[in-house]
Design a protein around this motif. Sequence first.
Motif, short mmCIF file in Angstrom:
data_model
loop_
_atom_site.label_atom_id
_atom_site.label_comp_id
_atom_site.label_asym_id
_atom_site.label_seq_id
_atom_site.Cartn_x
_atom_site.Cartn_y
_atom_site.Cartn_z
N LEU A 13 0.85 -1.20 0.00
CA LEU A 13 0.00 0.00 0.00
C LEU A 13 0.88 1.24 0.00
N LYS A 14 0.69 2.08 -1.01
CA LYS A 14 1.41 3.35 -1.03
C LYS A 14 0.65 4.35 -0.14
N PRO A 15 1.31 5.44 0.27
CA PRO A 15 0.60 6.47 1.03
C PRO A 15 -0.66 6.91 0.27
N GLY A 16 -1.76 6.97 0.99
CA GLY A 16 -3.04 7.37 0.38
C GLY A 16 -3.85 6.22 -0.16
N GLU A 17 -3.30 4.98 -0.04
CA GLU A 17 -4.03 3.81 -0.56
C GLU A 17 -4.65 3.01 0.59
N ASN A 18 -5.61 2.18 0.23
CA ASN A 18 -6.28 1.33 1.21
C ASN A 18 -6.76 0.06 0.54
N LYS A 19 -7.05 -0.95 1.37
CA LYS A 19 -7.60 -2.19 0.83
C LYS A 19 -8.28 -2.98 1.93
N VAL A 20 -9.06 -3.96 1.48
CA VAL A 20 -9.74 -4.84 2.43
C VAL A 20 -8.86 -6.06 2.68
N ILE A 21 -8.73 -6.42 3.95
CA ILE A 21 -8.01 -7.63 4.31
C ILE A 21 -8.90 -8.45 5.24
N ASN A 22 -8.55 -9.70 5.45
CA ASN A 22 -9.33 -10.52 6.37
C ASN A 22 -8.41 -11.02 7.46
N VAL A 23 -8.81 -10.77 8.70
CA VAL A 23 -8.02 -11.21 9.84
C VAL A 23 -8.89 -12.14 10.68
N SER A 24 -8.55 -13.42 10.69
CA SER A 24 -9.27 -14.40 11.50
C SER A 24 -10.78 -14.33 11.27
N GLY A 25 -11.20 -14.18 10.00
CA GLY A 25 -12.61 -14.17 9.68
C GLY A 25 -13.27 -12.81 9.76
N THR A 26 -12.52 -11.78 10.16
CA THR A 26 -13.07 -10.43 10.25
C THR A 26 -12.56 -9.58 9.09
N ASP A 27 -13.47 -8.97 8.32
CA ASP A 27 -13.05 -8.06 7.26
C ASP A 27 -12.59 -6.74 7.87
N VAL A 28 -11.40 -6.33 7.46
CA VAL A 28 -10.75 -5.15 8.03
C VAL A 28 -10.33 -4.23 6.88
N ALA A 29 -10.49 -2.94 7.09
CA ALA A 29 -10.04 -1.94 6.12
C ALA A 29 -8.68 -1.43 6.58
N LEU A 30 -7.68 -1.58 5.70
CA LEU A 30 -6.30 -1.19 6.02
C LEU A 30 -5.93 0.05 5.21
N PHE A 31 -5.30 1.02 5.85
CA PHE A 31 -4.99 2.31 5.21
C PHE A 31 -3.53 2.67 5.42
N ASN A 32 -2.96 3.34 4.42
CA ASN A 32 -1.64 3.95 4.56
C ASN A 32 -1.83 5.47 4.52
N VAL A 33 -1.61 6.10 5.67
CA VAL A 33 -1.72 7.56 5.77
C VAL A 33 -0.30 8.11 5.93
N ASP A 34 0.23 8.67 4.87
CA ASP A 34 1.57 9.27 4.90
C ASP A 34 2.62 8.30 5.44
N GLY A 35 2.49 7.01 5.06
CA GLY A 35 3.49 6.04 5.47
C GLY A 35 3.19 5.33 6.77
N GLU A 36 2.12 5.74 7.46
CA GLU A 36 1.72 5.08 8.70
C GLU A 36 0.47 4.24 8.41
N PHE A 37 0.40 3.06 9.01
CA PHE A 37 -0.70 2.15 8.70
C PHE A 37 -1.76 2.17 9.81
N PHE A 38 -3.02 2.12 9.38
CA PHE A 38 -4.15 2.11 10.32
C PHE A 38 -5.18 1.09 9.84
N ALA A 39 -5.95 0.55 10.80
CA ALA A 39 -6.96 -0.44 10.45
C ALA A 39 -8.24 -0.18 11.23
N ILE A 40 -9.36 -0.23 10.52
CA ILE A 40 -10.67 -0.11 11.15
C ILE A 40 -11.57 -1.20 10.57
N SER A 41 -12.75 -1.35 11.17
CA SER A 41 -13.71 -2.30 10.63
C SER A 41 -13.99 -1.96 9.17
N ASN A 42 -14.15 -3.00 8.35
CA ASN A 42 -14.47 -2.75 6.93
C ASN A 42 -15.95 -2.43 6.74
#
Length: 103
Positions: A13-42
């Motif tokens: 993920l480049k800065p400003g990009e995001n995608k859906v991932i699955n963690v142990s059966g939970t859909d999670v939205a992953l984000f790259n904000v200026d090189g830092e990664f964050f995750a919230i519920s999808n």
Amino acid sequence: MPNFTKVASTSDLKPGENKVINVSGTDVALFNVDGEFFAISNTCLHRGGPLGEGYLEGDVVTCPWHGWRFNVKTGISPVMPSAKVAAYQVKVEGNDVLVSVEE
Ligand code: FES
């Protein structure tokens, strides 16, 4: 102790990009904000839209379905602070991005 799972490489993920991932059966939205990664519920609080497919601007994602917005660092809506999706812990180890879905 939170249980962290590798979900991506930092190069996925480049800065400003995001995608859906699955963690142990939970859909999670992953984000790259200026090189830092964050995750919230999808799952958007409105009607379940995929926040990981939303439009990221700064640290706020806009749901692709009807435009509700959430801060990806806190999960809180900047418009309606009582609206909050789960925000998950993220850590980076080397080139690996790890997420724990325990809040
Ligand atoms: S489902 Fe996200 S804004 Fe409607």
